[in-house]
Design an enzyme around this catalytic site. Sequence first.
Site, PDB file in Angstrom:
ATOM      1  N   GLU A 277     -17.755  -1.379  -8.689  1.00  0.00           N
ATOM      2  CA  GLU A 277     -17.021  -2.267  -7.783  1.00  0.00           C
ATOM      3  C   GLU A 277     -17.677  -3.630  -7.671  1.00  0.00           C
ATOM      4  OE1 GLU A 277     -16.204  -0.813  -3.765  1.00  0.00           O
ATOM      5  OE2 GLU A 277     -14.274  -0.049  -4.409  1.00  0.00           O
ATOM      6  N   HIS A 298     -23.543  20.052 -23.326  1.00  0.00           N
ATOM      7  CA  HIS A 298     -22.611  21.007 -23.943  1.00  0.00           C
ATOM      8  C   HIS A 298     -21.170  20.527 -23.832  1.00  0.00           C
ATOM      9  CE1 HIS A 298     -25.769  24.114 -24.510  1.00  0.00           C
ATOM     10  NE2 HIS A 298     -26.348  23.351 -23.600  1.00  0.00           N
ATOM     11  N   LYS A 413      -3.141  -0.712  -4.103  1.00  0.00           N
ATOM     12  CA  LYS A 413      -2.661  -0.504  -2.730  1.00  0.00           C
ATOM     13  C   LYS A 413      -1.283  -1.128  -2.551  1.00  0.00           C
ATOM     14  CE  LYS A 413      -7.233  -0.561  -0.562  1.00  0.00           C
ATOM     15  NZ  LYS A 413      -8.107  -1.292   0.347  1.00  0.00           N
TER      16      LYS A 413
HETATM   17  O1  PA5 Z   1     -17.652  -0.801  -1.031  1.00  0.00           O
HETATM   18  C1  PA5 Z   1     -16.618  -1.071  -0.464  1.00  0.00           C
HETATM   19  O2  PA5 Z   1     -16.511  -2.084   0.226  1.00  0.00           O
HETATM   20  C2  PA5 Z   1     -15.413  -0.154  -0.535  1.00  0.00           C
HETATM   21  O3  PA5 Z   1     -15.662   0.913  -1.387  1.00  0.00           O
HETATM   22  C3  PA5 Z   1     -15.081   0.381   0.843  1.00  0.00           C
HETATM   23  O4  PA5 Z   1     -16.216   1.021   1.365  1.00  0.00           O
HETATM   24  C4  PA5 Z   1     -13.908   1.344   0.805  1.00  0.00           C
HETATM   25  O5  PA5 Z   1     -12.808   0.730   0.213  1.00  0.00           O
HETATM   26  C5  PA5 Z   1     -13.539   1.795   2.214  1.00  0.00           C
HETATM   27  O6  PA5 Z   1     -13.219   0.711   3.024  1.00  0.00           O
HETATM   28  P1  PA5 Z   1     -13.198   0.820   4.589  1.00  0.00           P
HETATM   29  O7  PA5 Z   1     -14.579   1.132   5.054  1.00  0.00           O
HETATM   30  O8  PA5 Z   1     -12.720  -0.511   5.063  1.00  0.00           O
HETATM   31  O9  PA5 Z   1     -12.244   1.925   4.962  1.00  0.00           O
END
Ligand code: PA5
Length: 423
Positions: A277, A298, A413
């Site tokens: 990310e 394996h 989304k």
């Molecule tokens: O690292 C990040 O920012 C994302 O992975 C969020 O943690 C994830 O999308 C969850 O978001 P939120 O805490 O707003 O529900």
Amino acid sequence: MIKLDLSHAKLDEKMSDYQSAVSEAHNWLHEKSGKGNDYVGWVKWPYEYDQDEVKRIKETADRLKDKCDVLLVCGIGGSYLGARAAIEMVNGLYPNKRPEVIFIGNTFSASYLYQILEYVKDKELCLNVISKSGTTTETSVSFRIFKELMEEKYGDKAKERIIATTDKAKGTLKALADKEGYETFVIPDDIGGRYSVFTAVGLLALAFVGIDPLEVLRGSKDAYDEYNTDDLSKNTAYQYAVARRMMDNKGYAAEMFVTYEMQLTSVAEWWKQLFGESEGKEGKGLLPTSACFSTDLHSLGQFIQEGRKCLYETIFWVDKMEHDLKFPKAKENFDNMDYLVGKDLSWVNEMAMRGTLSAHEEDGNVPNIIISLEDNSAYAFGYMIYFFFKACGMSCYLLDINPFNQPGVEVYKKKMFKLLGKE
Ligand code: PA5
């Protein structure tokens, strides 16, 4: 606490050529002057965290432990992966006699949620809903379902068993928590989800299963001191970041994070999210992938050994795990395994690692980076997480990427909301 071995990495650039770029990026991280600078609160967190809040986290965990068998942690991405990684790394996958944490809020799978509903319905429950935005759909779906279960079981008293960890002011979760009177913990404005395990996001669940938050934070603090230098010859977190860029330059598309312990699989999941990310933007970045050896030798082993040369491996090795076993002597040598009698299985595992390293590096021409951690304690966990935070921030800045946003995640989304008929 952490050793980095680049001698199997087949690097052909000079580390010192990156020194000035590293120094510049180090300042961006520490002086909050680089891309995404609103989200570097994690850098100095080991020194700046609120001690009173950690005390309250421990008190809340003790209060919940007194009355609950199961803590349902409801969150997705950075709101649960760090806690899961810590719990499994430190306590193992089948810890006896400890209260249990179960993760929900990270899927729409009715099958998964149904099974958990069935599993927990007669147990004493509490629930920590975690969402920085307070509006994440997977989390909201699970929360509504399990809130209803809690209210059926406990009526008005359900609210004493629900904790909300969210933004200090915005989002529907914050509004609900205020209305219902849930105890709340705040996710700091300047710390994004995947950098938040040292806050209440991670620490409440850890305290609930008996992992001392102060030990985790002590590890992060010592790592802060260790990696608080821009001198590339001394900073192994930055050396790892630079090695990743060198691999990128050599044309590798993927980094495979290799563990040799089942209970480190969630550390690998956490690592994949952190790097995936943070770095996968603007058509750039290495694909973070993972394997657990020798199990996956394996399955994926064949590809790594002889398939397309698109990846290198990063072995994440823990020198001393909490438990070991000796290979037993049997009445008869029915399986021809007597050559291992009296040997520690940790030694066998290490020989598997060394043999695989040699096979992949020498015969398969697959470069290997080795990161070794002393043990699987809470302290080591905190230290290791901070090492990867620092390495990830540096790695992204060396690519001219903002490590702290995730614009691409919004695309699915939007399409999903349209199909779901959301206004
Ligand atoms: O690292 C990040 O920012 C994302 O992975 C969020 O943690 C994830 O999308 C969850 O978001 P939120 O805490 O707003 O529900």
